[in-house]
Design an enzyme around this catalytic site. Sequence first.
Site, mmCIF file in Angstrom:
data_model
loop_
_atom_site.group_PDB
_atom_site.id
_atom_site.type_symbol
_atom_site.label_atom_id
_atom_site.label_comp_id
_atom_site.label_asym_id
_atom_site.label_seq_id
_atom_site.Cartn_x
_atom_site.Cartn_y
_atom_site.Cartn_z
ATOM 1 N N HIS A 158 3.421 -1.380 9.360
ATOM 2 C CA HIS A 158 2.650 -0.403 8.383
ATOM 3 C C HIS A 158 1.299 -0.111 9.891
ATOM 4 O O HIS A 158 0.347 0.985 9.533
ATOM 5 C CB HIS A 158 2.137 -0.331 6.861
ATOM 6 C CG HIS A 158 3.201 -0.398 6.239
ATOM 7 N ND1 HIS A 158 3.494 0.653 5.937
ATOM 8 C CD2 HIS A 158 3.236 -0.162 4.675
ATOM 9 C CE1 HIS A 158 4.701 0.308 5.034
ATOM 10 N NE2 HIS A 158 4.121 -0.682 4.021
ATOM 11 N N ASP A 193 12.053 -3.258 4.672
ATOM 12 C CA ASP A 193 11.945 -3.263 3.525
ATOM 13 C C ASP A 193 11.506 -1.979 2.429
ATOM 14 O O ASP A 193 11.886 -1.155 3.171
ATOM 15 C CB ASP A 193 9.990 -2.967 4.312
ATOM 16 C CG ASP A 193 8.692 -3.586 3.099
ATOM 17 O OD1 ASP A 193 8.044 -4.780 3.680
ATOM 18 O OD2 ASP A 193 8.333 -2.153 2.245
ATOM 19 N N HIS A 195 9.665 0.215 1.783
ATOM 20 C CA HIS A 195 8.249 1.270 2.478
ATOM 21 C C HIS A 195 8.867 0.939 4.136
ATOM 22 O O HIS A 195 9.225 0.201 4.658
ATOM 23 C CB HIS A 195 7.170 0.666 2.558
ATOM 24 C CG HIS A 195 6.621 0.756 0.918
ATOM 25 N ND1 HIS A 195 6.640 -0.960 0.600
ATOM 26 C CD2 HIS A 195 6.136 1.400 0.066
ATOM 27 C CE1 HIS A 195 5.991 -0.957 -0.614
ATOM 28 N NE2 HIS A 195 5.683 0.570 -1.316
ATOM 29 N N ASP A 282 10.970 -6.183 -0.988
ATOM 30 C CA ASP A 282 10.420 -5.494 -2.055
ATOM 31 C C ASP A 282 11.243 -4.519 -2.175
ATOM 32 O O ASP A 282 10.830 -4.009 -3.541
ATOM 33 C CB ASP A 282 9.226 -5.135 -1.877
ATOM 34 C CG ASP A 282 9.121 -4.240 -0.339
ATOM 35 O OD1 ASP A 282 9.834 -4.099 0.194
ATOM 36 O OD2 ASP A 282 7.942 -3.860 -0.078
HETATM 37 ZN ZN LIG Z 1 6.849 -3.229 1.294
#
Ligand SMILES: [Zn+2]
Length: 340
Positions: A158, A193, A195, A282
Site C-alpha cells: 500500500h 493479497d 487488498h 489475508d
Molecule cells: Zn491485505
Amino acid sequence: MKFFFDEAQRLHNPVNFLSSGAAQPNPEQPGRVQALLDGAKAAGLTQSATEDHGMGPIGRVHSAEYVHFLRHIYKRWQRIEGASPEVIPNIHPDRRTVSYPKSAVGQAGFHMADTACPISEHTFHSAYWSAQTAISATNDVLAGAHASYALCRPPGHHAFADLAGGFCFFNNSAIAAAHLKQNGLRAAVVDVDLHHGNGTQGIFYADPDVLTVSVHADPIRYYPFFWGHAHERGEGDALGTNLNLPLKMGTGDEGFLEALDRGLERVQDFGADIIVVALGLDAFEGDPFGGLSVSEQGFAEIGKRFARMDMPCVMVQEGGYLCDELGDNLTAFMNGFQGV
Ligand SMILES: [Zn+2]
C-alpha cells in the site's frame, strides 16, 4: 528454497488504527512474524541472513523527501506539546501537488494516506530491514536460485513513492521489481493479497517495463477504495501494463483461481522473465478481515499456479493477519509451489 528475515523487523509495534472512525487494536502485530517463520520452516525453507544493501535500492522507488520524513518524524513528533505517542495524521491535503509543508503535522498529512500506518520509535528501522529482506531474496534469485521467499514485515504494497498507508511504509514488492529491472530483467508483480496493491500500481503506473497484476476484493466498497478498479490500466507508454482483477466480496477458491489464471496469462503475454509474488494471505476465509473465502487448499493451488509458470519467483510477504491458520496457509502455498 531459502527465506530471508531480520530480527529488527519485529520491533515495529503499532497500537491502534481507526476502523470506521473507531480506534481498534492494530492487526499488523509483531506476532505475525512467528507464525510466518513457523510456516516457512514447516515447508522446508531454510533461513538465510538478510544483508544490508543500503538506501540505493529503496531510493529507486521512494522519494528522498519521503525517506527523510520516515527517518525523522517520530523524534520531531515527540517535540510537539500534547502530541499522541504514535505519529497519526490529522490533516490530509485535498491535492498533493501543491506546496510541501515544513511542519511535522503538515508532513504527516502529506506522507500518510490513512490512520493505519502509525509511526513509532522503531518503525523506520523495521521498515528498512523489511525492505532489505526483499532485496536479499531478490539477490538470491539473481544469483541463480529458482525461487526465494522474503518474510517481509511490516508489509509494503500500500506504500506509494512518497506515501505510507494500510500498515505499509516501504513498498518491498516494488523495491524487488525495481531491483530486477535495474538488473536488466522484465518483471511482473502478481499481487494475491486480499487488498488491492495500490502502492505498487502507483509506482509502476507509467512504467512500461514492469507489469502489475492484482487479484483482490472489489474496492467499490472496500479498502483501498480509490484504486484497484478494472478500468485502471496504466498510462502513457505503460497503458495496458496494469491489470486489476477485483472479486466480489466472499469469493472462494474457484473464483479466485479463475482470476489468477487470467492474471498469469497476461504475465505470459507481457513476456516477463521473472515474477514477484506479492504474497498476502489475508484472502483466507478465516482471516480477521474476512473479505474473501480462500481455503488452505486454495493457497496450495495458488502456489501450484505459480510453479506451473516455470519462471523464477521472488515471493514477498504482504498481509495475512493473526489467526490459528496463518502459518499453515504459508506452508500450503509453499508446498503447492514446491510440488509437495
Ligand atoms: Zn491485505
